[in-house]
Design an enzyme around this catalytic site. Structure first.
Site, PDB file in Angstrom:
ATOM      1  N   ASN A 148      -7.786  -1.237 -10.654  1.00  0.00           N
ATOM      2  CA  ASN A 148      -8.113   0.147 -10.290  1.00  0.00           C
ATOM      3  C   ASN A 148      -7.246   1.072 -11.115  1.00  0.00           C
ATOM      4  O   ASN A 148      -6.106   1.379 -10.749  1.00  0.00           O
ATOM      5  CB  ASN A 148      -7.883   0.376  -8.798  1.00  0.00           C
ATOM      6  N   GLU A 149      -7.788   1.482 -12.241  1.00  0.00           N
ATOM      7  CA  GLU A 149      -7.049   2.307 -13.180  1.00  0.00           C
ATOM      8  C   GLU A 149      -6.976   3.744 -12.660  1.00  0.00           C
ATOM      9  O   GLU A 149      -7.676   4.100 -11.712  1.00  0.00           O
ATOM     10  CB  GLU A 149      -7.752   2.282 -14.546  1.00  0.00           C
ATOM     11  N   PRO A 150      -6.115   4.596 -13.269  1.00  0.00           N
ATOM     12  CA  PRO A 150      -6.071   5.999 -12.862  1.00  0.00           C
ATOM     13  C   PRO A 150      -7.490   6.571 -12.775  1.00  0.00           C
ATOM     14  O   PRO A 150      -8.334   6.280 -13.626  1.00  0.00           O
ATOM     15  CB  PRO A 150      -5.276   6.651 -13.998  1.00  0.00           C
TER      16      PRO A 150
END
Ligand code: PGA
Length: 643
Positions: A161-163
């Site tokens: 879950n990236e930025p």
């Protein structure tokens, strides 16, 4: 019952336990997993574990394997769900997370294969959405995850879950962040080979687990951990959403904890014992924050920033400023081997003996050069007897194309080879292997050896630039590295013995090493512990009692002046020599990602760090240098903490 945070932890929005080393942390987490498994067994239900990949959980899995092997912990009633998988990688791919789990955990325990769940990286694009929903249903059908293990990426990601990942995000396909891909570049032998997409559980999925355990080791995680633990909940730092979970704990080591308020500004969380180190830290922090030279800090500056208590202890700003200014001034020396015949009462290194035996350890070729090439150059000019020991060959870091180039040179040169009666010689074998091998095939031992030779040749060339005597440039080729691969190194007494015997033979007056803040499974982290153990074994010896042990900085982060015990300034010309030395490690171009330099080569980062240290000294009101290499005296760490 939920325990209230202590005074020291008042800024922390996630319960955080800080351990002197990752060993203590993984034992605690493994024990709580074992308790859960046994309890579920007694209740005749499955224990559902959420698992993670990456360097962070490797030690935890080792401990679970040990519990299985030595203490009879069975995984027969365990069901597992992994957080994520690269999209597009088949399960047999050596870098797939499925393979990672097989190698690091599954094949060593009695977990039934049908109980294992990992996202499938090969699901056709049109079926991904339905597949992800089904993954969520399977978690629910298993009763939900009892305990989810998490690592944290330097982007603040949990899972992938990236930025930008929202708090309600669910299992889905995502694009990987640039920094994440750079961090994976070493595993994939080049950032261009790192998959661009992955399938990951969402933040919302993760938050549904009954218990969350986030693990993190090493200083490269310190900055993002502060944001996640103390910052606001924000989707640019997805790990910050863990603050919402009532049963989330962080288990981190001291190096990863160093940016938390309780360690960074301990005086802001309560009364402190004003040790000389802490006083220096407070004054440097104040001057840095106010962008003022130390000698211009006023009583009001101290009072306004919560440091009135320090003035009560130390008198006035005037005397304190002078004291700290002098301390900083005394760290600076152009004589890292000591200045002969000089008064050394305020110098970091004693004057005698005038010519010292110096032993420098580099974990892999290039590490020591990045940290201290300028200082090495100076010590050679000052005629100290410098032995430079490369602990490992670094052969895992050589891309195939570098080996191809070297082989093609040999092929050109070796024109009479065909007359040899031995049939295929080594060059033929290497030529064949390099022609046939796919990018991710493991290298044969002769190819690894050959790649090691490439790094040795580079290392020797770089040492010559510094004026080192090549007879004193040693390659220990430690067994843990030669027999291992990334994330699968097993250091043994054999490695410690090789280091110890070298120390005994040289009996140095000074030893230089690095890696105290490195991730413990990295080559530099392992090397640090090996050298430390070897030195402990020598503790009673006369030469060791007089030996100064210095740590040089990694390229990971420049040290702040309050942490530095010796600052060696480099002139513009010396910095140029350093860069010339670094450029000889040509196989390492773009190999290693570094914090804060999205595009930078490691040598650019080293140059930037050395310049940044010089600028910091300048801003504090000390002399203005082109660049500074920095060193700390090795001592027992004072930071400790548990729940
Ligand atoms: P690492 O990765 O354990 O390899 O540092 C952690 C993560 O990206 O979650």
């Amino acid at each position: 019952m939920q325990r209230l945070p202590s005074e020291a932890e008042q800024h922390e929005r996630i319960r955080t336990a800080v351990f002197q080393s990752s060993d203590g942390a993984v034992r605690l987490v493994a024990d709580s997993i074992a308790r859960l498994i046994r309890q579920c067994h007694d209740e005749r239900r499955s224990a559902v574990l959420g698992l993670a990949t990456g360097s962070t959980p490797v030690k935890l899995y080792k401990e679970l394997i040990r519990l299985h092997r030595d203490e009879g912990l069975s995984f027969r009633n365990v069901v597992t769900f992994n957080l994520d998988e690269y999209y597009g990688l088949p399960p047999q791919h050596p870098e797939s997370y499925r393979q990672f789990m097989e190698v690091q955990l599954f094949k060593h325990i009695d977990l039934p294969p049908e109980n294992v769940h990992l996202p499938d990286g090969l699901i056709p694009r049109s079926e991904v959405f339905a597949y992800c929903q089904e993954y969520e249903h399977k978690i629910l059908a298993a009763g939900g995850i009892d305990i989810q293990i998490l690592g944290i990426g330097r982007t603040g990601h949990i899972g992938f879950n990236e930025p930008g990942s929202g708090i309600d995000s669910r299992t889905r396909m995502v694009a990987l962040d640039r920094l994440t891909r750079r961090d994976a570049a070493r595993d994939f032998r080049g950032v261009e080979n790192v998959p661009a997409y992955a399938i990951t559980m969402g933040v919302g999925t993760i938050l549904q687990a009954k218990e969350l355990a986030l693990l993190a080791w090493g200083e490269s995680k310190a900055g993002i951990l502060r944001e996640a633990i103390e910052g606001s909940q924000i989707d640019t730092v997805p790990a910050s959403f863990l603050q919402r979970h009532p049963n989330c704990r962080c288990y981190i080591d001291e190096a990863a904890a160093r940016e938390l308020t309780r360690f960074r500004f301990p005086w802001k969380v309560g009364p402190v014992d004003w040790t000389p180190e802490l006083i220096r830290k407070a004054v440097v922090s104040l001057a840095t924050e106010l962008k003022k030279p130390v000698l211009r800090l006023r009583d009001e500056d101290y009072a306004e920033k919560g440091l009135a208590g320090l003035l009560v202890e130390t008198g006035s700003a005037y005397s304190l400023n002078i004291r700290i200014f002098n301390e900083l001034q005394h760290t600076i020396t152009g004589w890292p081997g000591g200045k002969p015949n000089a008064d050394d009462s305020h110098r970091p290194v004693p004057a005698d003996p005038a010519h010292k035996r110096v032993l420098v350890f580099g974990p892999e070729p290039l590490d020591a050069e990045l940290g201290m090439a300028g200082t090495l150059h100076r010590m050679c000019r000052h005629q100290h007897e410098v032995t430079f020991a490369y602990l490992t060959s670094g052969n895992l870091g050589v891309p195939d194309n570098e080996a191809r180039m070297a082989i093609s040179l040999l092929n050109e040169l070796n024109v009479d080879r065909s007359t040899s009666a031995q049939g295929k010689d080594r060059v033929d074998l290497l030529t064949d292997e390099l022609e046939k091998k796919a990018s991710f095939d493991e290298d044969s031992s002769i190819l690894r050896h050959f790649k090691g030779l490439i790094r040795k040749a580079e290392a020797r060339a770089s040492c010559q630039v510094l004026g080192l005597d090549l007879a004193k440039v040693l390659f220990l080729d430690l067994a843990f590295y030669e027999k291992g691969r990334y994330r699968q190194f097993n250091a043994t007494d054999e490695d410690v013995t090789a280091i110890r015997e070298l120390c005994r033979r040289i009996q140095p007056h000074q030893i230089y090493l690095t890696g105290s803040g490195a991730e413990p499974g990295s080559v530099s982290g392992i090397s640090f512990r090996l050298v430390s153990s070897a030195l402990k074994e020598c503790a009673a010896e006369v030469w060791m009692k007089a030996c100064q042990v210095w740590l040089y900085a990694s390229s990971e982060r420049p040290w702040s002046p309050h942490e530095i015990n010796m600052a060696v300034p480099l002139s513009p010309a010396e910095l140029a020599v350093k860069l010339d030395c670094l450029y000889h490690h040509r196989s390492q171009r773009s190999q290693t990602p570094f914090l804060g330099s999205q595009s930078g080569e490691s040598w650019q980062q080293a140059e930037n760090n050395n310049r940044a240290t010089a600028q910091h000294y300048d801003r504090l009101g000390l002399a203005e240098y082109e660049a500074i290499e920095s060193f700390r005296r090795e001592k027992e760490s004072a930071v400790r903490g548990t729940f």
